[in-house]
Design a protein around this motif. Structure first.
Motif, mmCIF file in Angstrom:
data_model
loop_
_atom_site.group_PDB
_atom_site.id
_atom_site.type_symbol
_atom_site.label_atom_id
_atom_site.label_comp_id
_atom_site.label_asym_id
_atom_site.label_seq_id
_atom_site.Cartn_x
_atom_site.Cartn_y
_atom_site.Cartn_z
ATOM 1 N N GLU A 237 0.833 -1.211 0.000
ATOM 2 C CA GLU A 237 0.000 0.000 0.000
ATOM 3 C C GLU A 237 0.864 1.256 0.000
ATOM 4 O O GLU A 237 0.607 2.201 -0.750
ATOM 5 N N GLN A 238 1.893 1.249 0.846
ATOM 6 C CA GLN A 238 2.760 2.439 0.932
ATOM 7 C C GLN A 238 3.528 2.677 -0.364
ATOM 8 O O GLN A 238 3.756 3.820 -0.753
ATOM 9 N N ALA A 239 3.918 1.577 -1.025
ATOM 10 C CA ALA A 239 4.678 1.699 -2.271
ATOM 11 C C ALA A 239 3.776 2.008 -3.471
ATOM 12 O O ALA A 239 4.282 2.293 -4.558
ATOM 13 N N LYS A 240 2.467 1.882 -3.246
ATOM 14 C CA LYS A 240 1.490 2.133 -4.320
ATOM 15 C C LYS A 240 1.741 1.239 -5.550
ATOM 16 O O LYS A 240 1.587 1.682 -6.692
ATOM 17 N N ARG A 241 2.093 -0.016 -5.267
ATOM 18 C CA ARG A 241 2.351 -0.954 -6.363
ATOM 19 C C ARG A 241 1.040 -1.572 -6.830
ATOM 20 O O ARG A 241 0.201 -1.983 -6.011
ATOM 21 N N THR A 242 0.864 -1.656 -8.149
ATOM 22 C CA THR A 242 -0.374 -2.195 -8.714
ATOM 23 C C THR A 242 -0.161 -3.493 -9.492
ATOM 24 O O THR A 242 -1.117 -4.051 -10.034
ATOM 25 N N ASP A 243 1.087 -3.969 -9.523
ATOM 26 C CA ASP A 243 1.366 -5.182 -10.292
ATOM 27 C C ASP A 243 0.976 -6.459 -9.552
ATOM 28 O O ASP A 243 0.734 -7.496 -10.157
ATOM 29 N N ILE A 244 0.886 -6.396 -8.244
ATOM 30 C CA ILE A 244 0.641 -7.598 -7.430
ATOM 31 C C ILE A 244 -0.847 -7.961 -7.462
ATOM 32 O O ILE A 244 -1.714 -7.140 -7.178
ATOM 33 N N GLN A 245 -1.108 -9.220 -7.793
ATOM 34 C CA GLN A 245 -2.485 -9.688 -7.934
ATOM 35 C C GLN A 245 -3.023 -10.380 -6.683
ATOM 36 O O GLN A 245 -4.230 -10.390 -6.451
ATOM 37 N N GLU A 246 -2.142 -10.977 -5.898
ATOM 38 C CA GLU A 246 -2.617 -11.765 -4.759
ATOM 39 C C GLU A 246 -1.573 -11.800 -3.658
ATOM 40 O O GLU A 246 -0.368 -11.913 -3.916
ATOM 41 N N VAL A 247 -2.043 -11.700 -2.406
ATOM 42 C CA VAL A 247 -1.214 -11.930 -1.218
ATOM 43 C C VAL A 247 -1.864 -13.070 -0.446
ATOM 44 O O VAL A 247 -3.005 -12.954 0.003
ATOM 45 N N PHE A 248 -1.142 -14.169 -0.320
ATOM 46 C CA PHE A 248 -1.676 -15.359 0.340
ATOM 47 C C PHE A 248 -0.951 -15.535 1.674
ATOM 48 O O PHE A 248 0.258 -15.713 1.713
ATOM 49 N N GLY A 249 -1.699 -15.472 2.768
ATOM 50 C CA GLY A 249 -1.112 -15.614 4.099
ATOM 51 C C GLY A 249 -1.063 -17.056 4.556
ATOM 52 O O GLY A 249 -0.546 -17.933 3.874
ATOM 53 N N GLY A 250 -1.658 -17.311 5.713
ATOM 54 C CA GLY A 250 -1.690 -18.672 6.215
ATOM 55 C C GLY A 250 -2.075 -18.733 7.671
ATOM 56 O O GLY A 250 -1.717 -17.862 8.463
ATOM 57 N N ALA A 251 -2.857 -19.733 8.032
ATOM 58 C CA ALA A 251 -3.277 -20.087 9.398
ATOM 59 C C ALA A 251 -4.726 -19.753 9.706
ATOM 60 O O ALA A 251 -5.277 -20.199 10.700
ATOM 61 N N GLY A 252 -5.377 -18.955 8.873
ATOM 62 C CA GLY A 252 -6.807 -18.706 9.058
ATOM 63 C C GLY A 252 -7.134 -17.847 10.263
ATOM 64 O O GLY A 252 -8.045 -18.164 11.036
ATOM 65 N N SER A 253 -6.401 -16.734 10.438
ATOM 66 C CA SER A 253 -6.720 -15.818 11.542
ATOM 67 C C SER A 253 -8.094 -15.207 11.313
ATOM 68 O O SER A 253 -8.554 -15.080 10.172
ATOM 69 N N LYS A 254 -8.746 -14.792 12.401
ATOM 70 C CA LYS A 254 -10.107 -14.272 12.247
ATOM 71 C C LYS A 254 -10.130 -12.997 11.407
ATOM 72 O O LYS A 254 -11.075 -12.754 10.663
#
Length: 322
Positions: A237-254
């Motif tokens: 968000e801070q870098a204002k990058r628009t090329d990234i399509q998906e951020v996949f985390g992990g563990a299923g936090s609420k």
């Protein structure tokens, strides 16, 4: 001595022996269980601490012969010292340990086991499995395989991915190995880099800032943890990058599951389950088995599954700390 008194004396001796044997039997059923876990340094371990204390509260109430001592450590050396305290001060005969690190905790856990303590290792495995009696964990192979399969499909088999690893542990190796194994089937997908960010959102923010500086085209990020995903999203968000399509985390936090449910962030469309509640299950399984004088299976694996908007409601627990 008259016969009647001889019979009475014999009867009293027999009764005393029976009572002694009964007392010994009752003593055998006493379980003094130590729980050694990392401190709540990020969301997932916060969930671990919460579920461990829930287990203590509920299981001690259910089983009068059970005493549980929970200790949290901020680093590996502190946890090693706590293991000695649990053994010498708390006099435990059973241990459930979530190692802060794998290699550095293997010998301390082995020393505890060498004193006759029954040992269940949870999640972050040891480098020598002879130091444990049982192992309970989520499915770390699936934890790495599922996001790789999802991202490969999302990118139509072509693009650049960066990854963030956790802490140097056996489970992190399992996850990374499984992730890379899937990508071998997609020669047009390039894994640009995979660096440790310690399952920490601030460290992940810094690692992602570095990635964004070094790589001009990033199509997807495997953050490998929901806390790290938060740091990654902030950096993007801070870098204002628009090329990234998906951020996949992990563990299923609420928080991440709620984001998927509400569809408010186009970069977050899926996650993989890996609930910290497995520490509760590990303590419960171990305590109840030892109260019966039984052993657990050598390995118990709790499945990990893909979370999307279609099934996210099943994994949303708003009252949970994680």
């Amino acid at each position: 001595m008259k016969p009647i008194f001889r019979r009475l004396a014999f009867g009293l001796s027999a009764m005393a022996a029976l009572l002694t044997a009964s007392g010994a039997l009752a003593q055998d059923k006493q379980v003094n269980l130590g729980v050694a876990i990392p401190a709540a340094t990020h969301g997932f371990t916060g969930g671990i601490v919460w579920w461990a204390n829930e287990a203590k509260k509920e299981l001690e109430k259910q089983h009068p012969g059970l005493k549980i001592t929970v200790k949290t450590a901020a680093n590996a050396s502190e946890q090693a010292n706590q293991l000695q305290d649990l053994l010498t001060v708390n006099k435990i005969n059973t241990l459930v340990v979530f190692p802060f690190e794998s290699a550095s905790l293997t010998r301390p856990v082995a020393q505890v086991k060498g004193k006759g303590v029954y040992v269940t290792v949870v999640d972050r495995g040891l480098t020598d499995t002879s130091a444990q009696d049982a192992y309970v964990a989520g499915d770390n192979t699936a934890f790495g395989r599922i996001p790789a399969e999802y991202l490969a499909k999302r990118l139509n088999g072509k693009g650049n991915i960066v990854a963030l690893r956790g802490i140097a542990t056996t489970i992190d190796n399992e996850r990374m190995d499984a992730f890379k194994a899937v990508l071998k089937n997609y020669p047009d997908i390039k894994l640009l880099d995979a660096r440790y960010a310690n399952w920490n959102r601030d460290d992940a923010f810094k690692v992602m800032q570095d990635y964004l500086t070094r790589f001009k085209q990033i199509d997807a990020v495997w953050a490998a943890d929901d806390d790290m995903a938060v740091g990654v999203l902030k950096a993007i968000e801070q870098a204002k990058r628009t090329d990234i399509q998906e951020v996949f985390g992990g563990a299923g936090s609420k928080g991440m599951v709620k984001t998927i449910l509400e569809g408010k962030n186009k970069l977050v469309q899926a996650d993989v389950s890996y609930s910290p509640k497995f520490i509760y299950e590990a303590i419960k399984l171990t305590a109840e088995a030892r109260l019966k004088g039984e052993a657990l299976p050598p390995k118990t694996i709790i499945p990990s599954v893909l979370i999307t908007k279609e099934n996210a409601q099943q994994f949303y627990f708003p009252n949970s700390p994680f």
